[in-house]
Design an enzyme around this catalytic site. Sequence first.
Site, PDB file in Angstrom:
ATOM      1  N   HIS A 274     -12.369   2.058   5.298  1.00 45.72           N
ATOM      2  CA  HIS A 274     -11.249   2.914   5.668  1.00 45.72           C
ATOM      3  C   HIS A 274     -11.752   4.146   6.407  1.00 45.72           C
ATOM      4  O   HIS A 274     -12.951   4.468   6.361  1.00 45.72           O
ATOM      5  CB  HIS A 274     -10.472   3.326   4.414  1.00 45.72           C
ATOM      6  CG  HIS A 274      -9.681   2.211   3.823  1.00 45.72           C
ATOM      7  ND1 HIS A 274      -9.453   2.087   2.475  1.00 45.72           N
ATOM      8  CD2 HIS A 274      -9.072   1.147   4.403  1.00 45.72           C
ATOM      9  CE1 HIS A 274      -8.725   1.009   2.251  1.00 45.72           C
ATOM     10  NE2 HIS A 274      -8.492   0.420   3.402  1.00 45.72           N
TER      11      HIS A 274
ATOM     12  N   GLY B 242      -7.745  -3.333  10.943  1.00 48.18           N
ATOM     13  CA  GLY B 242      -6.984  -3.804   9.789  1.00 48.18           C
ATOM     14  C   GLY B 242      -5.483  -3.778  10.002  1.00 48.18           C
ATOM     15  O   GLY B 242      -4.795  -4.789   9.776  1.00 48.18           O
TER      16      GLY B 242
ATOM     17  N   ASP C  28      -7.884  -7.835   8.968  1.00 41.34           N
ATOM     18  CA  ASP C  28      -8.112  -8.315   7.602  1.00 41.34           C
ATOM     19  C   ASP C  28      -7.668  -9.770   7.468  1.00 41.34           C
ATOM     20  O   ASP C  28      -8.331 -10.575   6.800  1.00 41.34           O
ATOM     21  CB  ASP C  28      -7.346  -7.456   6.590  1.00 41.34           C
ATOM     22  CG  ASP C  28      -7.865  -6.028   6.545  1.00 41.34           C
ATOM     23  OD1 ASP C  28      -9.052  -5.829   6.843  1.00 41.34           O
ATOM     24  OD2 ASP C  28      -7.078  -5.123   6.210  1.00 41.34           O
TER      25      ASP C  28
ATOM     26  N   ASP D  30     -10.762   3.850   0.391  1.00 37.02           N
ATOM     27  CA  ASP D  30     -10.360   5.200   0.014  1.00 37.02           C
ATOM     28  C   ASP D  30      -9.127   5.057  -0.874  1.00 37.02           C
ATOM     29  O   ASP D  30      -8.028   4.787  -0.366  1.00 37.02           O
ATOM     30  CB  ASP D  30     -10.047   6.031   1.261  1.00 37.02           C
ATOM     31  CG  ASP D  30      -9.575   7.435   0.912  1.00 37.02           C
ATOM     32  OD1 ASP D  30      -9.535   7.770  -0.287  1.00 37.02           O
ATOM     33  OD2 ASP D  30      -9.242   8.193   1.839  1.00 37.02           O
TER      34      ASP D  30
ATOM     35  N   HIS E  21      -0.967  -0.583   5.664  1.00 35.99           N
ATOM     36  CA  HIS E  21      -1.248  -2.019   5.751  1.00 35.99           C
ATOM     37  C   HIS E  21      -1.825  -2.543   4.435  1.00 35.99           C
ATOM     38  O   HIS E  21      -2.691  -3.393   4.412  1.00 35.99           O
ATOM     39  CB  HIS E  21      -2.182  -2.325   6.926  1.00 35.99           C
ATOM     40  CG  HIS E  21      -3.577  -1.794   6.787  1.00 35.99           C
ATOM     41  ND1 HIS E  21      -3.852  -0.461   6.692  1.00 35.99           N
ATOM     42  CD2 HIS E  21      -4.777  -2.443   6.729  1.00 35.99           C
ATOM     43  CE1 HIS E  21      -5.165  -0.302   6.587  1.00 35.99           C
ATOM     44  NE2 HIS E  21      -5.747  -1.483   6.602  1.00 35.99           N
TER      45      HIS E  21
ATOM     46  N   ASP F 170      -2.118  -6.251   3.983  1.00 36.96           N
ATOM     47  CA  ASP F 170      -3.247  -6.905   4.651  1.00 36.96           C
ATOM     48  C   ASP F 170      -4.516  -6.793   3.817  1.00 36.96           C
ATOM     49  O   ASP F 170      -5.314  -7.733   3.737  1.00 36.96           O
ATOM     50  CB  ASP F 170      -3.478  -6.278   6.032  1.00 36.96           C
ATOM     51  CG  ASP F 170      -2.250  -6.363   6.914  1.00 36.96           C
ATOM     52  OD1 ASP F 170      -1.936  -7.464   7.371  1.00 36.96           O
ATOM     53  OD2 ASP F 170      -1.608  -5.327   7.122  1.00 36.96           O
TER      54      ASP F 170
ATOM     55  N   ARG G  81      -7.103 -11.417  -1.834  1.00 37.21           N
ATOM     56  CA  ARG G  81      -6.537 -12.657  -2.369  1.00 37.21           C
ATOM     57  C   ARG G  81      -7.272 -13.874  -1.826  1.00 37.21           C
ATOM     58  O   ARG G  81      -7.452 -14.869  -2.536  1.00 37.21           O
ATOM     59  CB  ARG G  81      -5.052 -12.729  -2.023  1.00 37.21           C
ATOM     60  CG  ARG G  81      -4.344 -13.928  -2.620  1.00 37.21           C
ATOM     61  CD  ARG G  81      -2.845 -13.797  -2.506  1.00 37.21           C
ATOM     62  NE  ARG G  81      -2.170 -14.974  -3.034  1.00 37.21           N
ATOM     63  CZ  ARG G  81      -0.865 -15.048  -3.252  1.00 37.21           C
ATOM     64  NH1 ARG G  81      -0.101 -14.012  -2.997  1.00 37.21           N
ATOM     65  NH2 ARG G  81      -0.331 -16.148  -3.737  1.00 37.21           N
TER      66      ARG G  81
END
Length: 303
Positions: A172, A229, A234, A254, A261, A264, A270
């Site tokens: 991030h 991202g 992602d 962070d 997002h 994402d 996942r």
Amino acid sequence: MKADAVTATKKLRIGLIANRSHQDATNSALVQLLHGAGPALQHLQAEMVIVGRTLDAIISHGLIDSCPTVERFPYGREGGLMKLVSRVVDKDPARAVDAVIYLIDPVDPSSVFPEAQALKRQCVIHRKPFLATLASAREWLELEATATGAAIDSKLNPAFELSQEGIALIAHDAMKESILVMAEKHFDLLDSFGYRYATGTTGGLLNQLAQKIKGAEAGKNWVTPYLSGPLGGDAQLAELVLDRQIRRILFLEDPHVARQHEADIQLLERAARTVCDYAQVISEVSGADRWLTLLTQRIAAQT
């Protein structure tokens, strides 16, 4: 976890919970974990804090002897997972857990309950490993055990043949400087991976770093950059994870900012949980630094 957290006098305290689909079958992720990592747990003399039904499953499989010391927590429906969150943030070293293994089934609705989300977030904030896949738990226990003198588990050697492996490097905005510092510190290890991937700006910054270290030509494509991202990077990396082209994901988060997002980010996590026996995500700075340090040592011991 913090680099000085594992010492000769400090026993690891590990929280353990598994979603139901990872508990009952004789080849479930929980069974595979305790069969495979039992020697590492014994070597570390780890103190286990285990949520109710997960402990019932361990007992039913006859694997309780894999856990040197056990503290039983209530069932999840009785607040066991909430109590585990509290132990992550506890300041008393006799009560606090040093790491959490939460074997997550990506289609189990309880994995998105507030306490499940809080458990991961507080692990990141308090700089403690959050290990949500079989692969991440096995590797982390292997690295911690071998760092304190245990023999390497040769069955895991193929995963440490880094010239055949892919790694994703993501950060991030507030963590981009951290990932650059970490990449420079561990450049030789990261350079030994066969394939490196990144999203958006992070990829460009890492390629600039590689050009500084390796030269303009040799370093310009050090990582393969995908979209940022928020624009879908992602999701692109998630496909590579599902295709078993990326085993390790270093994603410095962070946890203190709202993330537009977020879906994402969760998609990538996942994906790793879908290939639970293969992929892993490392999400915070000090734990990632220790992981890379111990990974370097494990590679040296194998060769």
